[in-house]
Scaffold this motif. Structure first.
Motif, PDB file in Angstrom:
ATOM      1  N   GLU A 226      23.730  29.452  40.489  1.00  0.00           N
ATOM      2  CA  GLU A 226      24.637  29.755  41.589  1.00  0.00           C
ATOM      3  C   GLU A 226      25.884  30.494  41.107  1.00  0.00           C
ATOM      4  OE1 GLU A 226      26.524  27.394  45.390  1.00  0.00           O
ATOM      5  OE2 GLU A 226      26.741  26.481  43.419  1.00  0.00           O
ATOM      6  N   ASP A 227      26.287  31.484  41.877  1.00  0.00           N
ATOM      7  CA  ASP A 227      27.544  32.212  41.646  1.00  0.00           C
ATOM      8  C   ASP A 227      28.448  31.984  42.846  1.00  0.00           C
ATOM      9  OD1 ASP A 227      29.596  33.973  41.165  1.00  0.00           O
ATOM     10  OD2 ASP A 227      28.421  35.771  41.556  1.00  0.00           O
ATOM     11  N   ALA A 228      29.232  30.921  42.789  1.00  0.00           N
ATOM     12  CA  ALA A 228      30.171  30.595  43.869  1.00  0.00           C
ATOM     13  C   ALA A 228      31.557  30.479  43.259  1.00  0.00           C
ATOM     14  CB  ALA A 228      29.769  29.291  44.560  1.00  0.00           C
ATOM     15  N   GLY A 229      32.347  31.528  43.394  1.00  0.00           N
ATOM     16  CA  GLY A 229      33.676  31.545  42.788  1.00  0.00           C
ATOM     17  C   GLY A 229      34.569  30.456  43.358  1.00  0.00           C
ATOM     18  N   GLY A 230      35.327  29.796  42.499  1.00  0.00           N
ATOM     19  CA  GLY A 230      36.230  28.745  42.942  1.00  0.00           C
ATOM     20  C   GLY A 230      37.579  29.287  43.355  1.00  0.00           C
ATOM     21  N   SER A 231      38.456  28.399  43.747  1.00  0.00           N
ATOM     22  CA  SER A 231      39.811  28.769  44.171  1.00  0.00           C
ATOM     23  C   SER A 231      40.708  28.940  42.951  1.00  0.00           C
ATOM     24  CB  SER A 231      40.396  27.685  45.081  1.00  0.00           C
ATOM     25  OG  SER A 231      39.591  27.516  46.232  1.00  0.00           O
ATOM     26  N   SER A 232      41.636  29.888  43.042  1.00  0.00           N
ATOM     27  CA  SER A 232      42.603  30.079  41.969  1.00  0.00           C
ATOM     28  C   SER A 232      43.552  28.891  41.901  1.00  0.00           C
ATOM     29  CB  SER A 232      43.401  31.360  42.203  1.00  0.00           C
ATOM     30  OG  SER A 232      42.557  32.487  42.178  1.00  0.00           O
ATOM     31  N   GLY A 233      44.014  28.597  40.694  1.00  0.00           N
ATOM     32  CA  GLY A 233      44.948  27.506  40.528  1.00  0.00           C
ATOM     33  C   GLY A 233      46.331  27.859  41.050  1.00  0.00           C
ATOM     34  N   THR A 234      47.160  26.837  41.201  1.00  0.00           N
ATOM     35  CA  THR A 234      48.552  27.042  41.609  1.00  0.00           C
ATOM     36  C   THR A 234      49.411  27.327  40.382  1.00  0.00           C
ATOM     37  OG1 THR A 234      48.249  25.558  43.496  1.00  0.00           O
ATOM     38  CG2 THR A 234      50.524  26.026  42.808  1.00  0.00           C
TER      39      THR A 234
END
Length: 544
Positions: A226-234
């Motif tokens: 799977e290629d599901a990009g995550g959220s960028s950090g704060t």
């Protein structure tokens, strides 16, 4: 003029000797990547032992075009190059992605009186206004070179844009993957042209996810990366939370995937606990001790498969596989896009790529997987075993990152290609490359892989890159520009096209350019060119 294949085979056998057939190739490294220069077209550079020719390219007409598309690599919604009156407008480019090569007899096309030959490349198209499936008829003349197999499903609904593909010999079906947690999944279709679509979704069986890589094993299981990009950090805005999973589907009846089965996801154990996704803890996951451990050379981790969905108890309604994997305690990676089995090992070693953050500024750096890498999952008890071992094979860095498509060139040489993206191309002033990795090498010692393709940038992609620059600068004429910029290497594929169970990739050690083995890759974006790689003249592909 190309050498005929029988002459190539004879020359290679003479040069190498029959006893060395499975030995690795000694390919000369391309010295450097092509730089990214505004307005500059760059040719591809290959190892001096290799050459290539065009098998298909975007402006080639489909023999049976539709309202969606009449050309191989373009939708029918604009000019193929920007016009002076509307510089930010052009046809949507559809990006023929992963290649599946098959040798089949008795195939049909739109012309009932034409012999389409026996050698074919199948592709799903990754972008554009909707997805479709094409078959490149490698033996055919230009008028019959490319057949549109489907641009809608069996119910007349538009197909999603496709990324991965493979042949599943147990049911005699092509399988295509689409990314998107609530729009992605797996579709199956026939290889032959029937005049009507045979494409149908399996989202109630295999789920919906950011599916890309898909491979079968000798037991009939399907391995999906799977290629599901995550959220960028704060606190870490240039890095993303690990958010993608490695899946295995165990079918109830491998001759009919629609009969259902069990979807599993890989769980990795570190220091006595499973490595899992933590909702709301982006920064903690990005720089966790677990991510550091996973990306450390020399460490070995126990693995097991956890059940995500079972059609016998959970039914066949479409479901979000990514969300279900998180609930099941599976281990997230930083965009592990594609995987392949090491050939000749009984499907006991599965190598998969990890793309990483595709940003040179990533706060994760090398040590926390910011530049991705390559992993190997070993299951000594076979591909259906519930447990195994995982280790880092290669840790990416700014010069070798964004690893995506992957194929074995020989039994011990694996080729992985970059999809670094335009932003990282600018940051490192380097376009994408393809590298050969040797499974016998310990890359923890500082060894580098061998660059065998330094991808260039064709004229169309150069124009697109400039249009995207205009868009990013807020120039109104480019505000609606929809196409990608720089070319991307994709669809790296070495196969003999054997459609039987014994032809599953991973059964036989490849022998490129001999005994029917062929080598393909796609220069995606821009002109959307499918290349076939061959030995350079004079034949110079020697073994070590």
């Amino acid at each position: 003029m190309k050498y005929p294949m029988h002459a190539l085979s004879a020359a290679l056998m003479l040069a190498m000797g029959a006893a060395a057939q499975a030995a690795p190739y000694a390919l000369t490294a391309v010295a450097s990547a092509n730089p990214k220069v505004p307005g500059m077209v760059q040719p591809n550079a290959l190892s001096k032992e290799l050459a290539q020719h065009i098998a298909a390219t975007g402006a080639m007409a489909l023999e049976n075009g539709s309202a969606l598309t009449k050309l191989y690599g373009y939708n029918d919604n604009g000019p193929l190059i920007p016009l002076a009156a509307a510089p930010g407008t052009e046809a949507s480019k559809t990006e023929p992605d992963k290649n599946t090569y098959l040798v089949l007899t008795g195939q049909h096309g739109a012309d009932a009186h034409y012999d389409y030959g026996t050698h074919f490349i199948f592709q799903g198209h990754e972008t554009g206004t909707a997805g479709y499936i094409t078959r490149v008829n490698l033996d055919a003349d230009p008028a019959h070179r490319i057949t549109l197999l489907a641009d809608q499903d069996v119910n007349g609904l538009p197909l999603p844009t496709f990324d991965g593909s493979t042949w599943y010999p147990f049911s005699g079906k092509l399988l295509f993957t689409a990314e998107g947690s609530l729009g992605g999944g797996v579709w199956q279709a026939d290889a032959d042209y029937t005049g009507t679509s045979t494409a149908e979704g399996l989202t109630g069986i295999l789920g919906q996810g950011g599916y890309e890589g898909i491979q079968a094993d000798s037991d009939g299981n399907l391995w999906i990366v799977e290629d599901a990009g995550g959220s960028s950090g704060t606190a870490n805005p240039h890095a993303k939370q690990p958010n993608s999973f490695v899946f295995r589907f165990v079918p109830t009846d491998k001759t009919n995937l629609k009969a259902g089965g069990v979807l599993q996801a890989l769980q990795v154990v570190n220091a006595g606990h499973p490595v899992v996704f933590h909702p709301g803890q982006k920064d903690q996951d990005i720089l966790s001790d677990d991510m550091l451990a996973l990306h450390t050379y020399g460490k070995m981790f126990k693995t097991q498969w956890v059940t995500v969905h079972n059609t016998a108890t959970d039914g066949t309604a479409p479901f979000n596989a990514n969300a279900a994997a998180k609930l099941a305690g599976a281990t997230p990676f930083k965009r592990p896009e594609n995987g392949v089995f090491q050939p000749g090992t009984g499907f006991k070693h599965f190598y998969f790529t990890e793309t990483g953050d595709t940003n040179q500024l990533t706060e994760a750096g090398e040590n926390y997987g910011g530049f991705g890498g390559l992993f190997v999952l070993s299951q000594p008890d076979g591909p259906s075993a519930n447990t195994g071992r995982l280790k880092l094979f290669y840790r990416g860095n700014a010069a070798h990152t964004g690893l995506d498509n992957i194929t074995f060139l020989t039994k011990t040489q694996v080729v992985a290609v970059e999809d670094a993206g335009d932003a990282l191309h600018v940051q490192r002033n380097a376009l994408d490359s393809a590298y050969v990795f040797d499974t016998m090498v310990d890359y923890g010692t500082g060894a580098d892989p061998v660059r065998v393709i330094a991808e260039g940038r064709d004229a169309s992609a150069t124009l697109d890159s400039a249009a995207n620059d205009g868009k990013s600068q807020g120039i109104a004429a480019f505000a609606a520009f929809q196409n990608e910029g720089d070319n991307e290497i994709t669809g790296i594929h070495v196969s003999d096209g054997d459609p039987d169970v014994d032809g599953i990739l991973g059964v036989k050690p490849p022998m490129p350019f001999r005994q029917g083995w062929r080598f393909f890759w796609t220069q995606q974006h821009g002109d959307n060119t499918l290349w076939e790689v061959e030995p350079a003249r004079p034949v110079a592909a020697y073994v070590k």
